[in-house]
Enzyme design. Sequence first.
Site, PDB file in Angstrom:
ATOM      1  CG  ASP A 241      -2.264  -0.741   1.228  1.00 39.11           C
ATOM      2  OD1 ASP A 241      -2.368  -1.272  -0.163  1.00 39.11           O
ATOM      3  OD2 ASP A 241      -2.683  -1.220   1.930  1.00 39.11           O
ATOM      4  CG  HIS A 264      -4.735   4.236   2.019  1.00 35.84           C
ATOM      5  ND1 HIS A 264      -3.879   3.500   1.199  1.00 35.84           N
ATOM      6  CD2 HIS A 264      -5.656   2.881   2.452  1.00 35.84           C
ATOM      7  CE1 HIS A 264      -4.156   2.092   0.937  1.00 35.84           C
ATOM      8  NE2 HIS A 264      -5.119   1.849   1.601  1.00 35.84           N
TER       9      HIS A 264
END
Length: 280
Positions: A241, A264
């Site tokens: 990620d 994120h």
Amino acid sequence: MLERAQRTLKREVRYSGVGIHFGKSATLTLEPAKENTGIVFCRSDLLGERIPALLPHVYNTGRSTTLSAGDSVIATVEHLMAALRSSNIDNVIVRCSEEEIPIGDGSSHVFMQLIDDAGICTQNDKVPIARLSQPVYYQSQDTFLAAFPCDELKISYTLHYPQSPTIGTQYRSFVITEESFRKEIAPCRTFALYNELCFLMDRGLIRGGCLENAVVFKDDGVISLGQLRFSDEPVRHKILDLIGDLSLVGRPFVAHIVAVGSGHSSNIALGRKILEVLQP
């Protein structure tokens, strides 16, 4: 100045699947692009604007990374972006028939397969490999990220889940190359805690989630199709990620990234700080 030839795909490739959060079936198309195009998303179901894969176009970072331009939105771009970044693909048009990229098996595996099927084409123009002029960091509560000047791209990640005995504390550090990403990171699937599933569903998320595209961790075990692909698959997926989110810097760069418990939102925050100190 360190530089390399720009790269794109040799031919167009397609993949159809379901989006993990919105649960809609979508067709993804990767198309070759000219030098200096960058990575650009287009909604094939809309006549909206193109969406450059760049930090100013980050629209939402809740459980995935979403980009937007005008009325066009494209969600869950990070697994595809990680595959493109790690394969040194600079120029590609990404078309999607829905608002979310298909999740595949929850990892970057399907996107690496697409790149392999398309083949990679070296282009005439060069792209500089940027370096950091100084260290930068981002901190918020239990999350910490830093980027240090380095001659290679290296990521060291500590994952700490005291609320999940089956995850606990995990640490991995990799020099990110196409080979290391393909073997050590790309196969690692997205995951969730069993006791947070209801919360996610109440928020209208994971409508396309299932054991074919995610791993679920309970206090006393793991719910998965087959065994974990690595004993520390969660921390490896967090690195995946992070690679995808930092690719939105929009330039290849080298640095040593140190991360503790990032997601994120914090990944994007660090990316913005990195962009301020890149040279040339």
